[in-house]
Design a protein around this motif. Structure first.
Motif, short mmCIF file in Angstrom:
data_model
loop_
_atom_site.label_atom_id
_atom_site.label_comp_id
_atom_site.label_asym_id
_atom_site.label_seq_id
_atom_site.Cartn_x
_atom_site.Cartn_y
_atom_site.Cartn_z
N PRO A 93 1.30 -4.21 -5.73
CA PRO A 93 1.08 -2.85 -5.25
C PRO A 93 -0.38 -2.47 -5.42
N PHE A 94 -0.89 -1.72 -4.47
CA PHE A 94 -2.26 -1.22 -4.65
C PHE A 94 -2.31 0.23 -4.19
N PHE A 95 -3.14 0.99 -4.88
CA PHE A 95 -3.20 2.43 -4.62
C PHE A 95 -4.66 2.86 -4.46
N VAL A 96 -4.86 3.72 -3.47
CA VAL A 96 -6.20 4.30 -3.27
C VAL A 96 -6.17 5.67 -3.91
N THR A 97 -6.96 5.85 -4.95
CA THR A 97 -6.92 7.13 -5.67
C THR A 97 -8.32 7.74 -5.75
N GLY A 98 -8.38 8.94 -6.28
CA GLY A 98 -9.65 9.63 -6.39
C GLY A 98 -9.87 10.56 -5.22
N VAL A 99 -11.12 11.01 -5.11
CA VAL A 99 -11.43 12.02 -4.11
C VAL A 99 -12.48 11.47 -3.14
N PRO A 100 -12.20 11.51 -1.84
CA PRO A 100 -13.22 11.07 -0.89
C PRO A 100 -14.35 12.10 -0.83
N PRO A 101 -15.55 11.77 -0.44
CA PRO A 101 -15.92 10.48 0.12
C PRO A 101 -16.38 9.45 -0.91
N ASP A 102 -16.90 9.87 -2.07
CA ASP A 102 -17.55 8.86 -2.91
C ASP A 102 -16.92 8.71 -4.29
N LYS A 103 -15.68 9.13 -4.42
CA LYS A 103 -15.02 8.93 -5.72
C LYS A 103 -13.66 8.27 -5.54
N LEU A 104 -13.60 7.33 -4.62
CA LEU A 104 -12.35 6.62 -4.38
C LEU A 104 -12.33 5.32 -5.18
N THR A 105 -11.14 4.92 -5.56
CA THR A 105 -10.98 3.61 -6.20
C THR A 105 -9.73 2.95 -5.61
N ILE A 106 -9.84 1.67 -5.32
CA ILE A 106 -8.68 0.92 -4.85
C ILE A 106 -8.26 0.00 -6.00
N SER A 107 -7.06 0.21 -6.50
CA SER A 107 -6.62 -0.59 -7.65
C SER A 107 -5.45 -1.50 -7.29
N LEU A 108 -5.64 -2.77 -7.54
CA LEU A 108 -4.54 -3.73 -7.36
C LEU A 108 -3.84 -3.85 -8.71
N GLU A 109 -2.53 -3.62 -8.71
CA GLU A 109 -1.80 -3.57 -9.98
C GLU A 109 -1.04 -4.88 -10.27
N GLU A 110 -0.41 -4.88 -11.43
CA GLU A 110 0.43 -6.02 -11.81
C GLU A 110 1.49 -6.24 -10.73
N PRO A 111 1.79 -7.49 -10.38
CA PRO A 111 2.82 -7.71 -9.36
C PRO A 111 4.18 -7.13 -9.77
N GLY B 278 0.83 -1.21 0.00
CA GLY B 278 0.00 0.00 0.00
C GLY B 278 0.85 1.26 0.00
N SER B 279 0.19 2.38 0.16
CA SER B 279 0.92 3.66 0.16
C SER B 279 0.20 4.66 1.07
N HIS B 280 0.80 5.83 1.21
CA HIS B 280 0.16 6.89 1.99
C HIS B 280 -0.75 7.76 1.15
N LEU B 281 -1.14 7.28 -0.04
CA LEU B 281 -2.20 7.95 -0.78
C LEU B 281 -3.50 7.53 -0.10
N HIS B 282 -4.16 8.48 0.54
CA HIS B 282 -5.34 8.16 1.36
C HIS B 282 -5.01 7.04 2.34
N SER B 283 -3.94 7.25 3.10
CA SER B 283 -3.37 6.15 3.87
C SER B 283 -4.33 5.47 4.82
N ILE B 284 -5.25 6.23 5.41
CA ILE B 284 -6.15 5.58 6.37
C ILE B 284 -7.05 4.59 5.65
N VAL B 285 -7.45 4.95 4.44
CA VAL B 285 -8.29 4.04 3.67
C VAL B 285 -7.52 2.76 3.36
N THR B 286 -6.22 2.90 3.19
CA THR B 286 -5.38 1.73 2.95
C THR B 286 -5.56 0.73 4.09
N LEU B 287 -5.65 1.27 5.31
CA LEU B 287 -5.82 0.38 6.47
C LEU B 287 -7.17 -0.34 6.44
N LEU B 288 -8.14 0.27 5.76
CA LEU B 288 -9.45 -0.39 5.67
C LEU B 288 -9.41 -1.63 4.78
#
Lengths: 82, 310
Positions: B231-249, B113-123
């Motif tokens: 790797p996975f990244f939480v992108t977009g804008v909270p609250p309702d435009k977030l996307t969690i993307s799991l990428e190629e290893p 994960g990353s610190h892009l929307h880091s708290i959401v990463t913990l979810l």
């Protein structure tokens, strides 16, 4: 083989050359210098358990015990006494 | 009473849109009132993006940073109260097939994960567990962050359950990776942060036109255990435009030169992080740290104890 020689030997064989270092003093920080990292500690714990027949608990894996060769030797001795 | 308590109390009663509006406002107020934090964010944006971004852009992004930060906190506090359909809508996960393929090998997977929307990463732990995955997360601190307050627990006494009530799946690793290795042996998906600062070991990487230090933690575990790193990244804008993307290893490299292997693997992750960050600038939590990139470039000058306090 005494604990100090065994620990020094293991660290020198496995980690010293990776960092391009040649010498290591007993009170040199293995952690601050980046000589050992978390995977190295994993390997080191396995070595300690096998070589000295001691059980290392998760709560034992703290910087105080792994900071230097001297700290490691003191830790081994304290576990052997127990 | 804090934002978390209020969110938890009102979560079932107040329309979500009102809560979002209030929280956004709270973020704006913080951007004005917390002058030191605001200065840190503004300075980071200025040092990193000037002259590409104008003073006006920097001001706007600083405000968005604080709004975004508060909104993702609200989501974390609301999480236990969200219905499954709401969770699907608020936290859509793309690329789960990659995790399935990795776990099919039977040796676990590291989700970086990353610190892009880091708290959401913990979810992610909760989201994946609800989908039936054995997901675990390594926390950077011994105490559980965002643990329920006393008031929160009182509210919970009825029927609710807190976000962190389920102790299975999160552990404090620091530099003891044994719990991680054990979890991987059980074919779990272990979530680790790729851009965290609590680490014993770092390598240099080019990031945002600077050379800074990135932790070798996740890649060190991957190289050691030879499990897939996704790797996975939480992108977009909270609250309702977030996307969690799991990428190629990330490709595993294991030669006789661990330092170089780790530098390459970390470099791959950092490139992906930078790409996402440039499209989601206010989302990176680290902007609130004083001269964040400068700190990252000199992290190894600090003793280990200080690094773990960061």
């Amino acid at each position: 083989m005494d604990a100090e020689t065994a620990v020094r030997g293991f660290v020198e064989r496995n980690f010293l050359s990776r960092k391009g270092k040649k010498t290591l003093s007993n009170d040199e920080s293995l952690l601050d210098s980046g000589l050992i990292d978390s995977t190295a500690i994993f390997e080191l714990v396995g070595f300690l358990e096998k070589e000295f027949n001691i059980e290392v608990q998760d709560e034992d894996i703290v910087p105080e015990h792994f900071e230097t060769v001297n700290n490691l030797v003191a830790f081994i001795q304290s576990r052997q006494k127990n | 009473m804090c934002l978390g308590d209020l969110a938890y109390l009102l979560g079932g009663m107040v329309p979500r849109q009102w809560m979002y509006a209030l929280t956004r406002l709270q973020g704006r107020v913080q951007a004005h009132a917390r002058s030191r934090a605001r200065a840190a964010v503004e300075t980071n944006f200025r040092l990193t993006f000037e002259p590409k971004l104008s003073a006006e852009d920097i001001k706007r992004m600083t405000r968005q940073y604080f709004e975004s930060r508060q909104l993702r906190r609200l989501l974390v506090y609301l999480f236990p109260r969200l219905r499954p359909a709401e969770k699907e809508r608020l936290f859509p996960i793309e690329g789960l097939g990659r995790l399935d393929a990795a776990l099919a090998q039977g040796k676990g997977a590291v989700l970086v994960g990353s610190h892009l929307h880091s708290i959401v990463t913990l979810l992610m732990k909760g989201l994946l567990r609800e989908k039936g995955y054995d997901a675990r997360v390594a926390l950077p601190v011994p105490v559980v962050p965002y643990a329920p307050t006393r008031f929160h627990k009182m509210l919970d006494r009825g029927s609710g359950k807190g976000l962190w009530d389920d102790p299975r799946g999160h552990f404090y690793a620091q530099f003891n990776i044994r719990p991680i290795v054990r979890a991987l042996k059980q074919n779990a998906a272990v979530i680790l942060m790729g851009d965290g600062w609590h680490s014993a070991s770092f390598v240099k990487a080019k990031f945002l036109r600077q050379t800074v230090d990135f932790t070798t933690g996740p890649m060190g575990v991957v190289r050691f255990t030879e499990v897939p790193a996704i790797p996975f990244f939480v992108t977009g804008v909270p609250p309702d435009k977030l996307t969690i993307s799991l990428e190629e290893p990330i490709a595993l490299i294991k030669t006789n030169d661990p330092e170089r292997d780790l530098t390459t693997m970390v470099g791959d992750y950092v490139q992906r992080l930078e790409t996402h960050l440039l499209h989601n600038i206010p989302a990176w939590e680290h902007w609130i740290e004083d001269r964040a990139l400068e700190q990252m470039a000199t992290i190894l000058e600090k003793p280990l104890a200080e690094r773990y306090k960061l």
